[in-house]
Design a protein around this motif. Structure first.
Motif, short mmCIF file in Angstrom:
data_model
loop_
_atom_site.label_atom_id
_atom_site.label_comp_id
_atom_site.label_asym_id
_atom_site.label_seq_id
_atom_site.Cartn_x
_atom_site.Cartn_y
_atom_site.Cartn_z
N GLU A 78 5.75 -3.78 2.33
CA GLU A 78 5.68 -3.61 0.87
C GLU A 78 6.31 -2.30 0.42
O GLU A 78 6.39 -2.02 -0.76
CB GLU A 78 4.24 -3.74 0.37
CG GLU A 78 3.21 -2.98 1.17
CD GLU A 78 1.77 -3.35 0.80
OE1 GLU A 78 1.55 -4.10 -0.17
OE2 GLU A 78 0.85 -2.88 1.49
N ASP B 79 -7.16 -0.89 1.66
CA ASP B 79 -5.98 -0.50 0.89
C ASP B 79 -6.43 0.01 -0.46
O ASP B 79 -6.34 -0.70 -1.46
CB ASP B 79 -5.04 -1.71 0.72
CG ASP B 79 -3.76 -1.34 -0.01
OD1 ASP B 79 -3.46 -0.14 -0.15
OD2 ASP B 79 -3.06 -2.27 -0.46
N ASP C 234 3.68 -5.34 -4.30
CA ASP C 234 4.01 -3.92 -4.22
C ASP C 234 5.49 -3.71 -3.95
O ASP C 234 6.11 -2.81 -4.51
CB ASP C 234 3.18 -3.23 -3.13
CG ASP C 234 1.83 -2.80 -3.67
OD1 ASP C 234 1.80 -2.21 -4.76
OD2 ASP C 234 0.81 -3.07 -3.01
N ARG D 289 3.52 -1.90 -11.27
CA ARG D 289 3.07 -3.29 -11.41
C ARG D 289 1.97 -3.46 -12.44
O ARG D 289 1.69 -4.58 -12.88
CB ARG D 289 2.63 -3.85 -10.05
CG ARG D 289 1.33 -3.29 -9.53
CD ARG D 289 1.11 -3.66 -8.07
NE ARG D 289 0.07 -4.66 -7.88
CZ ARG D 289 -0.42 -5.01 -6.69
NH1 ARG D 289 0.06 -4.47 -5.57
NH2 ARG D 289 -1.36 -5.91 -6.58
N ARG E 278 -6.98 -7.57 6.35
CA ARG E 278 -6.23 -6.35 6.07
C ARG E 278 -7.17 -5.15 6.04
O ARG E 278 -8.25 -5.22 5.45
CB ARG E 278 -5.53 -6.49 4.72
CG ARG E 278 -4.62 -5.31 4.43
CD ARG E 278 -3.82 -5.55 3.18
NE ARG E 278 -4.65 -5.42 1.99
CZ ARG E 278 -4.18 -5.62 0.76
NH1 ARG E 278 -2.92 -5.97 0.57
NH2 ARG E 278 -4.97 -5.48 -0.28
N MET F 232 2.10 -4.91 6.83
CA MET F 232 2.53 -5.39 5.52
C MET F 232 3.88 -4.76 5.25
O MET F 232 4.10 -3.58 5.51
CB MET F 232 1.58 -4.93 4.41
CG MET F 232 0.24 -5.55 4.46
SD MET F 232 -0.21 -6.82 3.28
CE MET F 232 0.79 -6.89 1.91
MG MG Z 1 0.09 -4.56 -1.73
#
Ligand code: MG
Ligand code: PEP
Length: 574
Positions: A437, A340, A461, A471, A337, A435
């Motif tokens: 999310e 992020d 997420d 979260r 990934r 992704m």
């Molecule tokens: Mg995430």
């Protein structure tokens, strides 16, 4: 007197041991201003304390060996880096020289200032870095107030047992683990803290949020730590001990039985194949994924390459990390990934953005990468080069629109062309996925899958955005529920979009690793799950007992369920 303390289990398992308290270090600073003549001597005191703290970290590191060393080293490195942070150092010197503060007062002021900055971050991972920072400053303050490391030596000499602390440092956990530490009881800290991650890796049960821990538990008290129920029983009674013995017997039996699933195929009772991948980023996790027979690495988070440092990692450094992953997985697919991180990470690496009022809804993930094309391309180039060595897929976090995906695709293509021009053997097509999310991405999955080659549903997420529940906020624990029917409908919708588009869809949030949720995820049509390696065998074992055909027939009723209880009533129990 028997007493049950409740908290949040952040690492599973049970342990029975004697409490070993680490007093929270509370320091009061001498606020009297320095005389001009005292300034240089105060700076010398500060430098000596910093040197002492560095030496202590080096000493802890020197005592660690083997797997423990590999696990703990990144955390110790992070503390050493914070200690050497030039901005911190310059700030302390300025406060002593120009502000005439004493070293202790300067340290506390810097701790509070930077602690507030970390505390305001939306990303729970980054927010939990505040604990590291507090711990590092606490170490320097302790060094300032004593000239030998008696406390440290006493701590190290305490063997076995259950560590009871306000917010234990990774170094404390690691140092004691070497002496047979059985579990950790903390009065504060998040599931995202380095200590919690380390406890999970070392398979030590850990509870956090046990607010009364330091008041209620005395040194040498007998404690039964229950990382299954989220409880610590002080002075356990006969029935508690019986439950513990039963847990031990069950755990030993489970482990033995599950070992047989290490290299078994990931197949259901009715013979359907499900890909069980690992979420891995550290060397030990990649090794575990391989050893447990993971079908691939379904989520490799790259943030760890960028955090705790002053300069951005270069292409070669990133390439080496991705190459280790590809080679470590020996030909199985790996999904890497792109970066992020949250928008307000003031990390001095050149990525820092102005702070935003609402960073979880701000410039994070792909949004940040598209605004930092040079950083993005460096990362993509490193990934593409590693893709020449084995099956690597590129995954983009926080995708919201098709336009973002098109822009990302243009960067990937341009990097591939440039690399080929430089003589690199880049494969013809490297899969690029999104992704899912952000709710918009889930609802418009079909359109995204016309551009992306695959999708990975990030329920961690997606849950917070669908339910408008942060979260990382403990107070919303009840509301933050990945099994809310709204989530199930979105997951089913994305799976259906993938099927229609002929594109693979996986799920890599925490629920993928919960055997109890497996029937639900299979019923919703998922065929690829990615989880912490420690969960792989339990999930594969559960899979072997599942009749997927029967479960899928439940899907229409599941997505119409009114609430969590109605969902549970439809599914087979464990
Ligand atoms: Mg995430
Ligand atoms: C997710 O959001 O579900 C996910 C897997 O990514 P992360 O936990 O890194 O945000």
């Amino acid at each position: 007197m028997r007493r049950v303390l409740t908290g949040v289990a952040v690492a599973p398992g049970m342990a029975l041991g004697r409490a070993r308290r680490v007093q929270p270090r509370r320091y009061s600073a001498d606020a009297r201003p320095l005389e001009a003549a005292e300034v240089e001597a105060e700076i010398a005191r500060l430098e000596a304390a910093l040197a002492h703290a560095r030496a202590e970290i080096a000493e802890v590191r020197g005592r660690l060996q083997g797997v423990l060393r590999r696990e703990a080293e990144p955390f110790l490195d992070a503390h050493a880096l914070l200690l050497d942070d030039p901005e911190l150092h310059a700030g302390l010197l300025a406060m002593i020289r120009s502000g005439r503060c004493r070293a202790g007062a300067a340290l506390i002021a810097q701790r509070d200032r930077l602690g507030a900055l970390f505390g305001a971050m939306a990303d729970p991972y980054l927010r939990s870095r505040r604990e590291d920072f507090d711990q590092v400053i606490g170490r320097v303050l302790a060094a300032l107030e004593r000239d030998t490391s008696v406390e440290e030596r006493r701590l190290a000499a305490r063997v076995g047992d259950i560590l009871v602390a306000e917010s234990p440092t990774p170094a404390e956990v690691a140092a004691l683990a070497n002496h047979g530490l059985l579990g950790v009881l903390a009065s504060s800290g998040s599931a995202y803290s380095h200590s919690a991650i380390l406890a999970r890796s070392l398979r030590l049960p850990m509870l956090t949020g046990v607010h009364e821990a330091l008041d209620a538990v005395g040194d040498d008290d007998l404690v039964l730590l229950d990382g299954e129920r989220g409880e610590a029983v002080l002075h356990p009674a006969a029935q508690d001990l019986a439950r513990y013995r039963q847990w031990q017997r069950d755990a030993a039996r489970d482990e033995q039985r599950r070992a047989g699933f290490a290299h078994a195929p990931s197949r259901s009772r009715d013979g359907r194949r499900i890909d069980l991948h690992a979420n891995a980023e550290r060397v030990a996790e990649i090794a575990a994924a391989r050893a447990l027979g993971a079908d691939g690495v379904g989520l490799y988070r790259t943030e760890f390459l960028f955090l705790h440092r002053d300069a951005l990692p270069g292409e070669d450094e990133q390439f080496e990390a991705y190459r280790e992953l590809v080679l470590g997985m020996g030909g199985r697919s790996v999904t890497v990934r792109t970066l992020d991180i949250g928008a307000d990470k003031a990390d001095g690496s050149g990525l820092a953005l102005a702070s935003e009022p609402n960073p979880a809804l701000g410039v994070r993930g792909l949004r940040l990468s598209l605004r930092q094309p040079a950083v993005f391309r460096t990362q993509l180039r490193a990934m593409l080069r590693a893709a020449a060595l084995g099956p690597l897929r590129i995954l983009l976090p926080m995708v919201t629109t098709a336009a973002e995906l098109r822009a990302a695709r243009a960067h990937v293509d341009a990097c591939a062309v440039a690399l080929r021009g430089e003589g690199h053997a880049i494969p013809d097509a490297v899969a690029m996925g999104a992704m899912i999310e952000v709710p918009a991405a889930a609802l418009c999955a079909r359109a995204l899958l016309e551009i992306a080659d695959f999708a990975a549903i990030g329920t961690n997420d997606l849950t917070q955005y669908v339910l408008a529940a942060d979260r990382g906020n403990d107070a919303l624990g009840e509301l933050y529920d990945p099994l809310h029917p709204a989530l199930l409908r979105l997951i089913a919708h994305v799976v259906a979009a993938g099927r229609r588009a002929g594109r693979p869809v996986s799920l890599c949030g925490e629920i993928a690793g919960e055997p109890a949720q497996l029937p639900l995820l299979l019923a919703l049509g998922l065929t690829e799950l990615s989880m912490h390696p420690a969960r792989l065998l339990a999930v594969r074992e559960r899979l072997a007992g599942m009749d997927i055909g029967a479960l899928r027939a439940l899907a229409p009723r599941l997505v119409r369920a009114s609430d969590r209880d109605a969902v549970a009533a439809l599914l087979p129990s464990a």
